[in-house]
Structure formats: C-alpha cells, structure tokens
Scaffold this motif. Structure first.
Motif, PDB file in Angstrom:
ATOM      1  N   ASP A   8     -13.779  36.657 -28.717  1.00 60.38           N
ATOM      2  CA  ASP A   8     -15.236  36.976 -28.743  1.00 60.38           C
ATOM      3  C   ASP A   8     -16.309  35.983 -28.696  1.00 60.38           C
ATOM      4  O   ASP A   8     -17.409  36.204 -28.809  1.00 60.38           O
ATOM      5  CB  ASP A   8     -15.205  37.948 -29.576  1.00 60.38           C
ATOM      6  CG  ASP A   8     -14.906  37.221 -31.298  1.00 60.38           C
ATOM      7  OD1 ASP A   8     -14.743  36.093 -31.195  1.00 60.38           O
ATOM      8  OD2 ASP A   8     -15.205  37.932 -32.085  1.00 60.38           O
ATOM      9  N   LEU A   9     -15.818  34.632 -28.437  1.00 65.32           N
ATOM     10  CA  LEU A   9     -16.591  33.680 -28.722  1.00 65.32           C
ATOM     11  C   LEU A   9     -17.215  33.427 -29.716  1.00 65.32           C
ATOM     12  O   LEU A   9     -18.503  32.757 -29.766  1.00 65.32           O
ATOM     13  CB  LEU A   9     -17.727  33.609 -27.654  1.00 65.32           C
ATOM     14  CG  LEU A   9     -17.144  34.018 -25.954  1.00 65.32           C
ATOM     15  CD1 LEU A   9     -18.029  33.563 -24.737  1.00 65.32           C
ATOM     16  CD2 LEU A   9     -15.908  33.197 -25.801  1.00 65.32           C
ATOM     17  N   GLY A  10     -16.740  33.934 -31.099  1.00 60.94           N
ATOM     18  CA  GLY A  10     -17.121  33.864 -32.041  1.00 60.94           C
ATOM     19  C   GLY A  10     -17.113  32.275 -32.712  1.00 60.94           C
ATOM     20  O   GLY A  10     -18.290  31.936 -33.589  1.00 60.94           O
ATOM     21  N   ASP A  11     -16.354  31.490 -32.175  1.00 61.64           N
ATOM     22  CA  ASP A  11     -16.408  30.245 -32.617  1.00 61.64           C
ATOM     23  C   ASP A  11     -17.184  29.457 -31.682  1.00 61.64           C
ATOM     24  O   ASP A  11     -16.669  28.124 -31.584  1.00 61.64           O
ATOM     25  CB  ASP A  11     -14.931  29.419 -32.818  1.00 61.64           C
ATOM     26  CG  ASP A  11     -13.899  29.427 -31.642  1.00 61.64           C
ATOM     27  OD1 ASP A  11     -14.188  30.653 -30.755  1.00 61.64           O
ATOM     28  OD2 ASP A  11     -13.444  28.906 -31.335  1.00 61.64           O
ATOM     29  N   LEU A  12     -18.272  29.589 -31.392  1.00 59.89           N
ATOM     30  CA  LEU A  12     -19.296  28.979 -30.624  1.00 59.89           C
ATOM     31  C   LEU A  12     -20.778  28.972 -31.343  1.00 59.89           C
ATOM     32  O   LEU A  12     -21.271  30.105 -31.394  1.00 59.89           O
ATOM     33  CB  LEU A  12     -19.355  29.480 -29.149  1.00 59.89           C
ATOM     34  CG  LEU A  12     -20.294  28.757 -28.252  1.00 59.89           C
ATOM     35  CD1 LEU A  12     -20.027  27.388 -28.053  1.00 59.89           C
ATOM     36  CD2 LEU A  12     -20.436  29.538 -26.871  1.00 59.89           C
ATOM     37  N   ALA A  13     -21.293  27.782 -31.542  1.00 60.88           N
ATOM     38  CA  ALA A  13     -22.532  27.696 -32.494  1.00 60.88           C
ATOM     39  C   ALA A  13     -23.268  26.648 -32.003  1.00 60.88           C
ATOM     40  O   ALA A  13     -22.999  25.715 -31.090  1.00 60.88           O
ATOM     41  CB  ALA A  13     -22.014  27.565 -33.915  1.00 60.88           C
ATOM     42  N   ALA A  14     -24.494  26.521 -32.614  1.00 64.98           N
ATOM     43  CA  ALA A  14     -25.488  25.512 -32.188  1.00 64.98           C
ATOM     44  C   ALA A  14     -26.189  24.901 -33.438  1.00 64.98           C
ATOM     45  O   ALA A  14     -26.416  25.717 -34.491  1.00 64.98           O
ATOM     46  CB  ALA A  14     -26.644  25.816 -31.245  1.00 64.98           C
ATOM     47  N   PHE A  15     -26.349  23.697 -33.600  1.00 65.62           N
ATOM     48  CA  PHE A  15     -27.017  23.082 -34.883  1.00 65.62           C
ATOM     49  C   PHE A  15     -28.072  22.062 -34.445  1.00 65.62           C
ATOM     50  O   PHE A  15     -28.254  21.652 -33.300  1.00 65.62           O
ATOM     51  CB  PHE A  15     -25.976  22.312 -35.598  1.00 65.62           C
ATOM     52  CG  PHE A  15     -24.714  23.216 -36.060  1.00 65.62           C
ATOM     53  CD1 PHE A  15     -24.887  23.667 -37.126  1.00 65.62           C
ATOM     54  CD2 PHE A  15     -23.638  23.257 -35.202  1.00 65.62           C
ATOM     55  CE1 PHE A  15     -23.851  24.575 -37.745  1.00 65.62           C
ATOM     56  CE2 PHE A  15     -22.562  24.064 -35.794  1.00 65.62           C
ATOM     57  CZ  PHE A  15     -22.657  25.057 -36.915  1.00 65.62           C
ATOM     58  N   ASN A  16     -28.935  21.944 -35.534  1.00 64.45           N
ATOM     59  CA  ASN A  16     -29.983  20.614 -35.085  1.00 64.45           C
ATOM     60  C   ASN A  16     -29.567  19.514 -35.631  1.00 64.45           C
ATOM     61  O   ASN A  16     -28.416  19.525 -36.370  1.00 64.45           O
ATOM     62  CB  ASN A  16     -31.490  21.536 -35.632  1.00 64.45           C
ATOM     63  CG  ASN A  16     -31.494  21.647 -37.017  1.00 64.45           C
ATOM     64  OD1 ASN A  16     -30.551  21.010 -37.879  1.00 64.45           O
ATOM     65  ND2 ASN A  16     -32.462  22.173 -37.692  1.00 64.45           N
ATOM     66  N   GLY A  17     -30.399  18.525 -35.781  1.00 60.77           N
ATOM     67  CA  GLY A  17     -29.942  17.225 -36.241  1.00 60.77           C
ATOM     68  C   GLY A  17     -29.954  17.101 -37.686  1.00 60.77           C
ATOM     69  O   GLY A  17     -29.041  16.291 -38.103  1.00 60.77           O
ATOM     70  N   ALA A  18     -30.451  18.144 -38.456  1.00 63.59           N
ATOM     71  CA  ALA A  18     -30.155  18.243 -39.913  1.00 63.59           C
ATOM     72  C   ALA A  18     -28.892  19.229 -40.410  1.00 63.59           C
ATOM     73  O   ALA A  18     -28.590  19.207 -41.449  1.00 63.59           O
ATOM     74  CB  ALA A  18     -31.253  18.892 -40.658  1.00 63.59           C
ATOM     75  N   GLY A  19     -28.135  19.517 -39.130  1.00 61.14           N
ATOM     76  CA  GLY A  19     -26.852  20.311 -39.532  1.00 61.14           C
ATOM     77  C   GLY A  19     -27.088  21.521 -39.765  1.00 61.14           C
ATOM     78  O   GLY A  19     -26.226  22.601 -40.110  1.00 61.14           O
ATOM     79  N   GLU A  20     -28.580  22.257 -39.541  1.00 66.72           N
ATOM     80  CA  GLU A  20     -28.668  23.672 -39.814  1.00 66.72           C
ATOM     81  C   GLU A  20     -28.263  24.551 -38.596  1.00 66.72           C
ATOM     82  O   GLU A  20     -28.670  24.105 -37.437  1.00 66.72           O
ATOM     83  CB  GLU A  20     -30.372  23.757 -39.988  1.00 66.72           C
ATOM     84  CG  GLU A  20     -30.509  23.004 -41.147  1.00 66.72           C
ATOM     85  CD  GLU A  20     -32.284  22.701 -41.545  1.00 66.72           C
ATOM     86  OE1 GLU A  20     -32.682  22.729 -42.497  1.00 66.72           O
ATOM     87  OE2 GLU A  20     -33.009  23.085 -40.333  1.00 66.72           O
ATOM     88  N   PRO A  21     -27.698  25.660 -38.705  1.00 63.18           N
ATOM     89  CA  PRO A  21     -27.573  26.501 -37.624  1.00 63.18           C
ATOM     90  C   PRO A  21     -28.740  26.952 -36.787  1.00 63.18           C
ATOM     91  O   PRO A  21     -29.760  27.309 -37.341  1.00 63.18           O
ATOM     92  CB  PRO A  21     -26.670  27.707 -38.139  1.00 63.18           C
ATOM     93  CG  PRO A  21     -27.048  27.726 -39.562  1.00 63.18           C
ATOM     94  CD  PRO A  21     -27.423  26.309 -40.136  1.00 63.18           C
ATOM     95  N   LEU A  22     -28.640  27.094 -35.519  1.00 65.86           N
ATOM     96  CA  LEU A  22     -29.625  27.488 -34.756  1.00 65.86           C
ATOM     97  C   LEU A  22     -29.372  28.818 -34.255  1.00 65.86           C
ATOM     98  O   LEU A  22     -28.201  29.354 -33.836  1.00 65.86           O
ATOM     99  CB  LEU A  22     -29.999  26.546 -33.621  1.00 65.86           C
ATOM    100  CG  LEU A  22     -30.395  25.050 -34.053  1.00 65.86           C
ATOM    101  CD1 LEU A  22     -30.586  24.440 -32.877  1.00 65.86           C
ATOM    102  CD2 LEU A  22     -31.606  25.160 -34.565  1.00 65.86           C
ATOM    103  N   PRO A  23     -30.475  29.592 -33.761  1.00 71.05           N
ATOM    104  CA  PRO A  23     -30.314  30.833 -33.279  1.00 71.05           C
ATOM    105  C   PRO A  23     -29.620  30.690 -31.742  1.00 71.05           C
ATOM    106  O   PRO A  23     -30.047  30.092 -31.061  1.00 71.05           O
ATOM    107  CB  PRO A  23     -31.499  31.576 -32.995  1.00 71.05           C
ATOM    108  CG  PRO A  23     -32.327  31.120 -34.249  1.00 71.05           C
ATOM    109  CD  PRO A  23     -31.766  29.577 -34.327  1.00 71.05           C
TER     110      PRO A  23
END
Length: 453
Positions: A59-74
């Motif tokens: 389901d592609l659940g283990d695909l994410a994005a983060f910024n330089g501070a390690g915070e998750p992005l939409p």
C-alpha cells in the motif's frame, strides 16, 4: 466507576503509543532521495524504479517525506483533481496515399481544403473505401490539445496473412516531417489454429496535426479497415509518465505452470510473456493471488509467440490487465516448454504530491517494516490553494536526486514498535475480561436476600 476510568486510560495510552510509534522518523527508513526544491511550495514527485524497489508495503505506506529538521511533510498520492485521467482510443480520419517512386521524399504535394469545422479534405488521388491493401497512410489527427500515445490498425475481417515493417512520422504542415517511430512490425499470421496478431504501435507521447505511416518494404501491404489513436486527455493536468517494464522473479514450476513473484509493488496494468525458444508458440492461462490466499484468481488468456526467420521478426503483444499490485502470479502453458518463459509487467510510475515547509533539505524516504507516513488531507489543502491562487494553480514538477542511506539496512531489521501496541491492547483486553469475569463470579456467589413480607 473508577475501574472503568482506569481501563479507559489504559486503552487511550495504548492508542497514543501506537500512533507515535507508527509515524517514525527519517532514520526509521532505509533509503532517502533528496528533493530538488529549496523553497516552501507544492511539488509533483514522480516515483522512480529505485523507490519501488525499496518499498516493503504494497500500500506504499512505508513512503514518507521530511524536512531538514526531520519533521514529516504532507506527502501522498496526487489528488484526483490533478491525477492524469486515463488515455482513450478514438477512431481517426485516415487516407491511403499513392505509392511514390522516391520513398525518401520529404514533401507531400496534395490538393487540400479544410471545412469550417477544421476537417481536412484531400483530392481524389487518395482513395478511402471500407477496406484497403495499403502501403502508405495519412492520418488527420484532429486533436490539437491531446498527446498521441499509440496507433491501432483495425484489419479487414477477411484479411490475408501479412507482415509489414512500418515507420511513423509526424507533421504540423504536411511539408516538414519528423520520425517518431523508426520501425515497428504489424502482422497477422495463422499457425496451428492460432491467429498471431500484432496491430498496435506505441508512440512516444507528443502532439501533431498529421501522422504518416509508411511500409518500409516495397512489397509490404496492410489490409486496413480503420485506424484508431490512443489520445491522452487535454488540458493543464500533468500527463502520466511513460510506461516502464519490470521482470517478475521466477519462483518455481508446477507441472506446465510457472509461478512468479512481483519484486516491487508497482501498479501493473499490462503483462507480457516472452518465450525462450525461437519459432515457438504457446497459449497461457494467467492467474494471480495475494500471499495469504490459497486459491488463484483467473486473469485471462495470452497467446505468446516468438517467430524468427526469412527476415521476419515477430513477437506477441502485451495483455492489458486491471491495475493491480498483487505479488504472486501463475502462468500455465498448453504445451511443454524447454525453457522457462519471462513474465514482464508494465506500469506507469505514480506521481505524489509533496507540500514542503520548514528548512531544507527536503527528502523522500522509503523502506521500513513498521514505520508509515502520516495521512494528510491533501485534497482539502489543494482545494484551499485553488481558492487562493485560482483554478489553474497546479503543483510544480520536481526531480529527485540519487538514492542515499537514511537508516540503512539497520532500519530494515529494527525492532517493530507495533508489537508493543499489539501486546498492550491484548493486555488491556485480558484485564477487562478478567474484571468482567470477577464481577460475574461475585454476583453468582452472593447470597440472595429474603423477600420482605
């Protein structure tokens, strides 16, 4: 009352712990890809083959994005309002061209008129009846805002066996032509009660006013009845990427059947079977299933062939299937084969929407046995952006950089915090059940009071 409140606290604590554990951080994913953007904004990210190979969950659940501070992005699948709609086949206006003595001539001299609606009309030197044995064909596309992605030949019902190599050229003025398909084979042959048919030509997506299809052999003719074009939808919507192919991993044989596993969770929409021997033909029954299923789900039949000799090179076309990520596949041949066939899948890489905020660098991360991206209301956020910037607002395409380690292979072997959620919830259920049993036992063991007279 206090007992119920205590149990509620246990349940709430379990849910909070499980939610925090499931989100994960950048180091909880095996690999990362830098995003080619430094500013806050909305970006369209096309998933490439390296991302699909790294994903564990279908389901592609283990695909994410983060910024330089390690915070998750939409970050998630492109909302329906921006996803490219499926391409459609449409019958085209075509004309059989006369054979010219110099096949390399670049210009086509014709008497042309155009109606008020813009339709092309050619002089009588070009024939156009219900069925033709033709060598050269002119197609009036009549779709100026659509990308052409494919050509299909509708052959005459009583068409004789034939094989023709053709080229495809495109033009906007009937004078300057560019080659878009240098060579492709169109054929219909009969062998052993089977019809070997190849009538489609894939075209690199592009716009053109006219197409010219020319037989490369002087004695090659096509028994043509109609021409269809595969057209992508018009408009500012980002068009879907071109299809890519992925070979499935061979697993085992079961008599005349061969079992394969799809190595990546791609959204497959076509499959093909490549035979290992030249001048061979076999009919296959195709089935698929999920890993936990015992029974196979029938998909369809595909006749695979591989013809070589006398200057002829002919292979079967791919079979269209409903888009699926099911990993296990089985093909069963009607004859014994000396070599294991290759099972291939075609797919269009998906495009995801990324909304950046905070400090760069922004990265996409993938590959975790337990971590998963947070579900953000992307459709709502897109609606707000359109309300602010106008209906023509759209996310900008952005490229991904080369793959790098995030948590590395250690992330793939890390302890799964979701086990804590499972044990905690089971513990809460057991405690609750024990409390109910104890209450029932107390009620059953109590001495009933004598009724008051």
């Amino acid at each position: 009352m206090s007992s119920k409140f205590g149990q509620s606290k246990f349940v709430l604590l379990g849910l909070l712990l499980s939610a925090a554990a499931a989100a994960g951080g950048l180091k909880d994913y095996a690999r990362q890809w830098p995003v080619g953007a430094q500013d806050e904004g909305a970006y369209a990210v096309t998933l490439d083959a390296t991302i699909y190979r790294q994903l564990i969950r279908r389901d592609l659940g283990d695909l994410a994005a983060f910024n330089g501070a390690g915070e998750p992005l939409p970050f998630g699948p492109m909302p329906a309002s921006y996803a490219a709609p499926p391409s459609v086949w449409r019958q085209a206006a075509w004309f059989a061209l006369p054979v010219v003595s110099d096949p390399t001539a670049g210009d086509l001299s014709l008497h042309i008129t155009r109606s008020a609606s813009g339709d092309l009309s050619l002089d009588t030197t070009l024939s156009h009846s219900e069925s033709h044995l033709v060598q050269n064909i002119l197609v009036d596309v009549r779709a100026p805002n659509n990308d052409i992605e494919g050509i299909a030949f509708d052959l005459a019902l009583d068409a004789p066996d034939f094989s023709a190599d053709v080229s495809v050229e495109a033009s906007d003025d009937l004078q300057n032509w560019r080659t878009v398909v240098p060579a492709a084979t169109v054929a219909q042959l009969r062998q052993g009660g089977q019809a070997l048919l190849r009538r489609h030509i894939d075209v690199p997506p592009q716009r053109a006013t006219y197409l010219r299809i020319r037989a490369l052999g002087a004695d090659q003719k096509i028994p043509l009845r109609a021409v269809e074009l595969l057209l992508a939808a018009a408009g500012p919507v980002q068009q879907a990427p071109a299809r890519q192919w992925l070979d499935a991993d061979f697993v085992r044989t079961e008599g005349r059947a061969y079992v394969y596993r799809m190595s990546s969770p791609i959204p497959a929409d076509q499959l093909n079977i490549v035979l290992g021997d030249d001048n061979s033909l076999a009919n296959f029954s195709v089935s698929m299933r999920d890993p936990d299923d015992k029974n196979w789900t029938y998909v369809g039949q595909l006749t695979a062939f591989r013809m070589r000799g006398a200057g002829l090179t002919l292979d079967n076309e791919a079979m269209a299937i409903a888009t699926t990520r099911r990993p296990e596949w089985r093909i069963e041949s009607n004859i014994d084969l000396t070599k294991t066939p290759v099972l291939k899948f075609a797919y269009r890489p998906e495009t995801w929407l990324l909304l950046t905020s905070g400090s760069p660098p922004f990265v996409v991360a993938a590959g975790s046995p337990w971590a998963q991206h947070v579900e953000f209301p992307l459709e709502t956020m897109v609606g707000q952006a359109r309300a602010k910037y106008g209906q023509n607002w759209h996310p900008l395409p952005v490229q991904l950089g080369p793959q790098k380690d995030a948590g590395g292979d250690a992330a793939l072997k890390a302890y799964n915090p979701s086990q804590m959620k499972t044990w905690l919830l089971w513990g809460v259920l057991v405690l609750g059940a024990m409390g109910i049993i104890a209450m029932v036992l107390r009620l059953m063991s109590g001495t009933p009071k004598s009724p008051t007279p």
